[in-house]
Design an enzyme around this catalytic site. Structure first.
Site, PDB file in Angstrom:
ATOM      1  N   GLY A   9       0.516  -1.148   0.241  1.00  0.00           N
ATOM      2  CA  GLY A   9      -0.197  -0.159  -0.017  1.00  0.00           C
ATOM      3  C   GLY A   9       1.040   1.378   0.023  1.00  0.00           C
ATOM      4  N   CYS A  10       2.580   1.231   0.012  1.00  0.00           N
ATOM      5  CA  CYS A  10       3.225   2.063  -0.068  1.00  0.00           C
ATOM      6  C   CYS A  10       3.526   3.109  -1.724  1.00  0.00           C
ATOM      7  CB  CYS A  10       3.530   1.749   0.855  1.00  0.00           C
ATOM      8  SG  CYS A  10       4.118   2.046   2.473  1.00  0.00           S
ATOM      9  N   GLN A  11       3.106   3.706  -1.642  1.00  0.00           N
ATOM     10  CA  GLN A  11       3.402   4.059  -2.728  1.00  0.00           C
ATOM     11  C   GLN A  11       5.579   3.787  -3.545  1.00  0.00           C
ATOM     12  OE1 GLN A  11       3.250   8.372  -3.057  1.00  0.00           O
ATOM     13  NE2 GLN A  11       4.014   8.445  -5.836  1.00  0.00           N
TER      14      GLN A  11
END
Length: 143
Positions: free
Chosen positions: A46-48
């Protein structure tokens, strides 16, 4: 360093360019993250950017440990903020700390991309889940 001191330091910055530079500086002060833990097990979804997070619990001190790194300088700064908020805190302290209100005071939400905000939220949820697990007497869930 405390969350209150971070607020004071942010307030001393004249604009967001200075705040970004301060975040980068904080990220450079993170403890070294072991290469052996830069594997999928510690990667936060979920992290860029790529973010590796190793959460632990010290049963003697009854405190959480927070070790993290990223491949992006700004994200490392955000991880440094979260380390200040959570590392060495009891599970109760972690759960009672109002991270969202702190981010509002720092004006982070309005100055981060949606992807970074989403990643930051995923990390906060992971830390809170770990704290709840410790309070319930369970080991932290695998990442």
């Amino acid at each position: 360093m405390t969350p209150e001191k971070i607020v004071r330091n942010f307030d001393r910055c004249s604009d967001w360019e200075e705040r970004y530079l301060y975040l980068i500086e904080l990220g450079e002060c993170l403890p070294s993250y072991p290469n052996s833990k830069m594997i999928d097990q510690y990667l936060i979804e979920g992290c860029q950017s790529k973010v590796w997070l190793d959460l632990g619990y010290d049963p003697e001190s009854r405190e959480l440990t927070f070790l993290a790194t990223s491949d992006a300088a700004i994200v490392k700064g955000l991880l440094a903020l979260l380390r200040i908020a959570y590392h060495g805190k009891s599970p109760q302290e972690v759960l009672h700390f109002d991270t969202q209100a702190w981010f509002e005071v720092l004006e982070l939400r309005s100055h981060l991309t949606p992807g970074r905000s989403q990643g930051l939220e995923a990390i906060v949820k992971k830390v809170q889940t770990t704290a709840r697990s410790q309070l319930a007497g369970f080991p932290p869930p695998l990442i």
